[in-house]
Design a protein around this motif. Structure first.
Motif, short mmCIF file in Angstrom:
data_model
loop_
_atom_site.label_atom_id
_atom_site.label_comp_id
_atom_site.label_asym_id
_atom_site.label_seq_id
_atom_site.Cartn_x
_atom_site.Cartn_y
_atom_site.Cartn_z
N UNK A 1 0.80 -1.22 0.00
CA UNK A 1 0.00 0.00 0.00
C UNK A 1 0.83 1.27 0.00
N UNK A 2 2.03 1.20 0.54
CA UNK A 2 2.91 2.37 0.54
C UNK A 2 3.29 2.79 -0.88
N UNK A 3 3.17 1.87 -1.82
CA UNK A 3 3.50 2.17 -3.21
C UNK A 3 2.26 2.53 -4.04
N UNK A 4 1.14 2.77 -3.38
CA UNK A 4 -0.11 3.04 -4.10
C UNK A 4 0.03 4.23 -5.03
N UNK A 5 0.70 5.27 -4.58
CA UNK A 5 0.85 6.45 -5.43
C UNK A 5 1.63 6.13 -6.69
N UNK A 6 2.75 5.41 -6.57
CA UNK A 6 3.54 5.05 -7.74
C UNK A 6 2.73 4.20 -8.71
N UNK A 7 2.00 3.24 -8.15
CA UNK A 7 1.24 2.32 -9.00
C UNK A 7 0.11 3.03 -9.71
N UNK A 8 -0.65 3.84 -8.98
CA UNK A 8 -1.79 4.54 -9.59
C UNK A 8 -1.34 5.55 -10.63
N UNK A 9 -0.27 6.24 -10.36
CA UNK A 9 0.22 7.21 -11.36
C UNK A 9 0.75 6.48 -12.59
N UNK A 10 1.41 5.34 -12.41
CA UNK A 10 1.84 4.55 -13.56
C UNK A 10 0.64 4.03 -14.33
N UNK A 11 -0.35 3.54 -13.60
CA UNK A 11 -1.54 2.97 -14.23
C UNK A 11 -2.28 4.00 -15.08
N UNK A 12 -2.43 5.23 -14.58
CA UNK A 12 -3.19 6.24 -15.33
C UNK A 12 -2.51 6.60 -16.65
N UNK A 13 -1.20 6.50 -16.70
CA UNK A 13 -0.48 6.73 -17.96
C UNK A 13 -0.52 5.47 -18.83
N UNK B 1 -2.53 -3.38 3.77
CA UNK B 1 -3.18 -2.51 2.79
C UNK B 1 -2.37 -2.63 1.50
N UNK B 2 -3.02 -3.09 0.43
CA UNK B 2 -2.30 -3.35 -0.81
C UNK B 2 -2.98 -2.65 -1.98
N UNK B 3 -2.21 -2.52 -3.04
CA UNK B 3 -2.74 -2.06 -4.31
C UNK B 3 -2.68 -3.22 -5.28
N UNK B 4 -3.82 -3.52 -5.91
CA UNK B 4 -3.89 -4.66 -6.82
C UNK B 4 -4.28 -4.19 -8.21
N UNK B 5 -3.46 -4.55 -9.19
CA UNK B 5 -3.81 -4.29 -10.59
C UNK B 5 -4.27 -5.61 -11.20
#
Length: 493
Positions: A252-264, A296-300
């Protein structure tokens, strides 16, 4: 095999403790009102199925729903086993001036069902026929996606199923049917319906198709249960045997990196790639794989209609966004589509909200993380962004009522909790929706709408104005007394 375990039994079971319905795609309702209005003398005779009054053996079992926050208490339940049972139920309701509601699996809440209501359950209507040569399936009203897939994979075909195999086909399809597996490649499930068997308010069983009643065919594909009770539908299948799909879990700490990468990243992918990204709070439970337990995780989530080689190249930028905890993306038979999202299969008490977004900018992501990320004021269980566009953004060859095709993403928020948690959860979910308002289209997607979205102005947001007016005119023609009103209701014009 290890990857499948992480996505399936290792994640789906604990999510069933915390996540709620990730694929809300049907039309049961919740609540009750005082004073029963039916007695045994009122029940129709000659049913293939059963008629049940409160207190009868089987009454409570017939009312079970996936979302445990719902508690329908109708005056009578018709457990339909054939189209004739549905006709008898509708005619009984018409004779008493009673509303009619429909229940299959019970994922999507709408409005209360009380003792003045005739509730038709369709679980016993489970016929499935696959015509491999025509690439068409015909299914009855109680069929779930798993049953369809079990038959279609035998002949190398696949339907436009949702994220989970336990959702009912008819409610999902007639509410639009947004497939995170093949939607961007082929559009909404409603776009591929060929004909519908429908019992209207006059008790007549109609076969509705473009050449029999174009207006009703238009309205029912996207208008869900507003125009009658569907007993069967026929729809297209697609020559898909395998997928390149799965889930990638990041801290979850990497959520910002992942979401910003995903939107591009979504700006670069072909229509054959469907995907979503979710912020998930997993329980500290032994059923959760140790790397994810209590985190807390971010899942793609990825579903690509192409080779493993080309899919791997497409997914590479996501894997480079941060160090994955688990990277379980692989080529799989279509029959395993449910492992991609690994949605819970056991009933849960779930609070949900939704919106449609026109874009996902850097500021959008930052605002979302502020209300749903690691520092969120309330720990919502799941916040999902699902990529639209592709065929989902185009009009089908045969027009229907599914609207708001200009949206680029869905926003779906779900959290588990009982009545004591309701205030905090609903406020937190409303805050997320409000924070995303600057990027919202203002529209809604019917299958993701809940009881919070049942007011007339909210229902109208699910449709373009001209579409809503056309549907209201059809409603006046086939259901002038609004018998089918216990839903996200379209009133007769």
């Amino acid at each position: 095999m290890r990857r499948r375990t992480l996505l399936g039994a290792g994640v789906a079971a604990p999510l069933a403790m915390t996540l709620g319905a990730c694929s809300p795609d049907e039309t049961p309702q919740a609540g009750s009102s005082p004073g029963a209005t039916f007695d045994r003398a009122a029940l129709p005779a000659g049913l293939v199925g059963k008629a049940l009054l409160p207190g009868d053996p089987g009454y409570a079992d017939e009312l079970k729903t996936y979302n445990l926050l719902m508690s329908p208490k109708p005056g009578v339940v018709i457990a339909a086993a054939a189209a004739g049972d549905v006709q008898a139920a509708v005619r009984m309701a018409a004779g008493r001036g009673a509303p009619v509601a429909v229940l299959a699996t019970g994922h999507q809440p709408a409005v209360p069902i009380g003792p003045d209501t005739v509730l038709i359950t369709t679980r016993a209507m489970r016929g499935v026929t696959v015509d491999a040569q025509r690439r068409v399936a015909r299914v009855e009203a109680g069929v779930r996606w798993q049953q369809v897939v079990d038959e279609t994979v035998k002949v190398g075909l696949a339907p436009l199923a949702g994220s989970t195999p336990i959702v009912g086909v008819v409610g999902y399809t007639l509410g639009g049917g947004l497939s995170p597996i093949m939607g961007r490649a082929h559009g909404y499930a409603a776009d591929h319906v060929r004909r519908v068997d429908l019992v209207t308010a006059d008790g007549q069983l109609r076969t509705v198709a473009p050449d029999t009643d174009a207006d009703l065919f238009f309205a029912v594909r996207g208008g869900k249960s507003n125009f009658g009770v569907v007993t069967a539908i026929e729809f297209d299948l697609f020559p898909v045997k395998t997928l390149y799909g799965g889930a990638i879990f990041f801290d979850g700490a990497d959520a910002g990196k992942v979401l910003h990468t995903y939107r591009e990243w979504v700006k670069t992918v072909p229509d054959a790639m469907s995907s979503s990204v979710a912020l998930l709070r997993l329980p500290d439970a032994p059923e959760v794989p140790e790397p994810l337990r209590g985190k807390f995780v971010t899942s793609v989530r990825i579903s690509y209609l192409g080779s493993e080689a080309s899919g791997g190249k497409l997914v590479a930028p996501l894997l480079a966004a941060a160090t994955p905890i688990v990277a379980a993306v692989r080529e799989m038979p279509f029959s395993e589509f449910g492992t991609i999202h690994a949605d819970p299969v056991e009933p849960l008490p779930v609070f949900e909200r939704t919106a449609l977004l026109r874009e996902l900018t850097g500021e959008t992501v930052d605002q979302l993380l502020a209300v749903a990320g690691t520092a969120a004021p309330y720990p919502i269980t799941m916040t999902e962004i699902r990529h639209l566009g592709g065929a989902l953004g185009r009009q089908p060859a045969q027009a229907n009522a599914v609207s708001n095709r200009d949206a680029a993403f869905t926003l779906f928020v779900a959290s588990i909790g009982g009545p004591a948690d309701a205030g905090a959860i609903t406020k937190a979910e409303a805050d997320i929706i409000a924070r995303m308002q600057p990027w919202s289209t203002g529209g809604m997607f019917l299958n993701f709408m809940t009881s919070e979205d049942s007011a007339p102005d909210a229902v109208q947001r699910a449709y373009q104005p001209a579409v809503y007016q056309r549907m209201a005119a059809v409603k006046r023609k086939v259901d002038p007394t609004n018998m089918f009103r216990l839903n996200h209701n379209i009133k007769p014009a």
